[in-house]
Design an enzyme around this catalytic site. Structure first.
Site, short mmCIF file in Angstrom:
data_model
loop_
_atom_site.label_atom_id
_atom_site.label_comp_id
_atom_site.label_asym_id
_atom_site.label_seq_id
_atom_site.Cartn_x
_atom_site.Cartn_y
_atom_site.Cartn_z
N HIS A 109 26.90 -33.11 80.47
CA HIS A 109 26.01 -33.59 81.49
C HIS A 109 26.22 -32.78 82.67
CE1 HIS A 109 23.61 -35.69 79.05
NE2 HIS A 109 24.73 -36.83 78.66
N HIS A 131 27.48 -41.99 78.91
CA HIS A 131 26.07 -42.10 78.47
C HIS A 131 25.41 -41.50 79.30
CE1 HIS A 131 27.22 -42.86 74.52
NE2 HIS A 131 27.84 -44.28 75.51
N LYS A 158 18.66 -30.69 69.79
CA LYS A 158 18.38 -32.43 71.13
C LYS A 158 17.81 -32.03 71.45
CE LYS A 158 21.59 -34.96 73.74
NZ LYS A 158 22.57 -35.59 74.75
N VAL A 182 16.36 -34.21 74.83
CA VAL A 182 16.46 -33.80 76.11
C VAL A 182 17.50 -33.80 76.54
CG1 VAL A 182 15.77 -34.36 77.86
CG2 VAL A 182 14.53 -35.40 75.80
O1 C5P Z 1 16.59 -41.59 75.81
P1 C5P Z 1 17.50 -41.33 74.14
O2 C5P Z 1 18.36 -42.54 74.15
O3 C5P Z 1 16.61 -41.35 73.09
O4 C5P Z 1 18.49 -40.17 74.82
C1 C5P Z 1 19.60 -39.76 74.18
C2 C5P Z 1 20.50 -38.59 74.58
O5 C5P Z 1 19.74 -37.91 75.50
C3 C5P Z 1 21.18 -39.54 76.04
O6 C5P Z 1 22.17 -40.44 75.42
C4 C5P Z 1 20.94 -37.93 76.89
O7 C5P Z 1 22.74 -37.47 76.06
C5 C5P Z 1 20.45 -37.21 76.54
N1 C5P Z 1 19.15 -37.77 77.55
C6 C5P Z 1 19.13 -36.54 78.86
N2 C5P Z 1 18.14 -36.86 79.80
C7 C5P Z 1 17.59 -37.83 79.49
C8 C5P Z 1 17.13 -38.48 78.51
C9 C5P Z 1 17.83 -37.95 77.94
O8 C5P Z 1 20.44 -35.99 78.76
N3 C5P Z 1 16.50 -37.42 81.14
#
Ligand code: C5P
Length: 123
Positions: free
Chosen positions: A12, A118, A40, A42
């Site tokens: 990130h 996270h 992946k 998103v």
């Molecule tokens: O929302 P969800 O739990 O499905 O997201 C899984 C992973 O996707 C997160 O741990 C994060 O690494 C990534 N994510 C992201 N940006 C977002 C939503 C999710 O990087 N807006």
């Protein structure tokens, strides 16, 4: 072994980039080793100095998506890039839509020192 905090940095953090091109996500998702056997859906990259992102752990407490209590929302908007998997993309050809945004970020923080582990979303 990579810690959760190190994984957050790899997946990130991209502080030194201020403007991105259309191919940014395709390159970064590969280079940062974010794909493991699947594309992946998103992934968000943050273009702010690391201390500013670490400081979010001491900003507004908000509920996490996964019911955990330890999520924090940045009090200011941050420069981010959202990478969204294109609908027709199939592993290993993970093709992404690149979108530069300014939004507040929500991170989960853990440990001592209390640091981001996270990425929970952006609002
Ligand atoms: O929302 P969800 O739990 O499905 O997201 C899984 C992973 O996707 C997160 O741990 C994060 O690494 C990534 N994510 C992201 N940006 C977002 C939503 C999710 O990087 N807006």
């Amino acid at each position: 072994k990579e810690t959760q905090a190190e994984k957050f940095l790899r997946q990130h953090m991209d502080p030194d980039t201020s403007t991105v091109t259309a191919s940014y996500c395709n390159k970064m998702m590969k280079h940062q080793n974010i794909m493991v056997g699947d594309c992946k859906l998103v992934n968000t990259f943050i273009h702010e100095p690391l201390p500013d992102v670490q400081a979010v752990c001491f900003q507004g407490n908000v509920p996490c998506k996964n019911t955990k209590p330890n999520c924090h929302k940045s009090s200011s908007k941050m420069r981010i890039t959202d990478c969204h998997l294109k609908k027709e993309a199939k592993y290993p050809k993970c093709e992404y839509e690149t979108q530069q945004l300014r939004k507040s970020i929500i991170v989960t923080c853990e440990g001592n020192p209390y640091v981001p582990v996270h990425f929970n979303g952006s609002v």
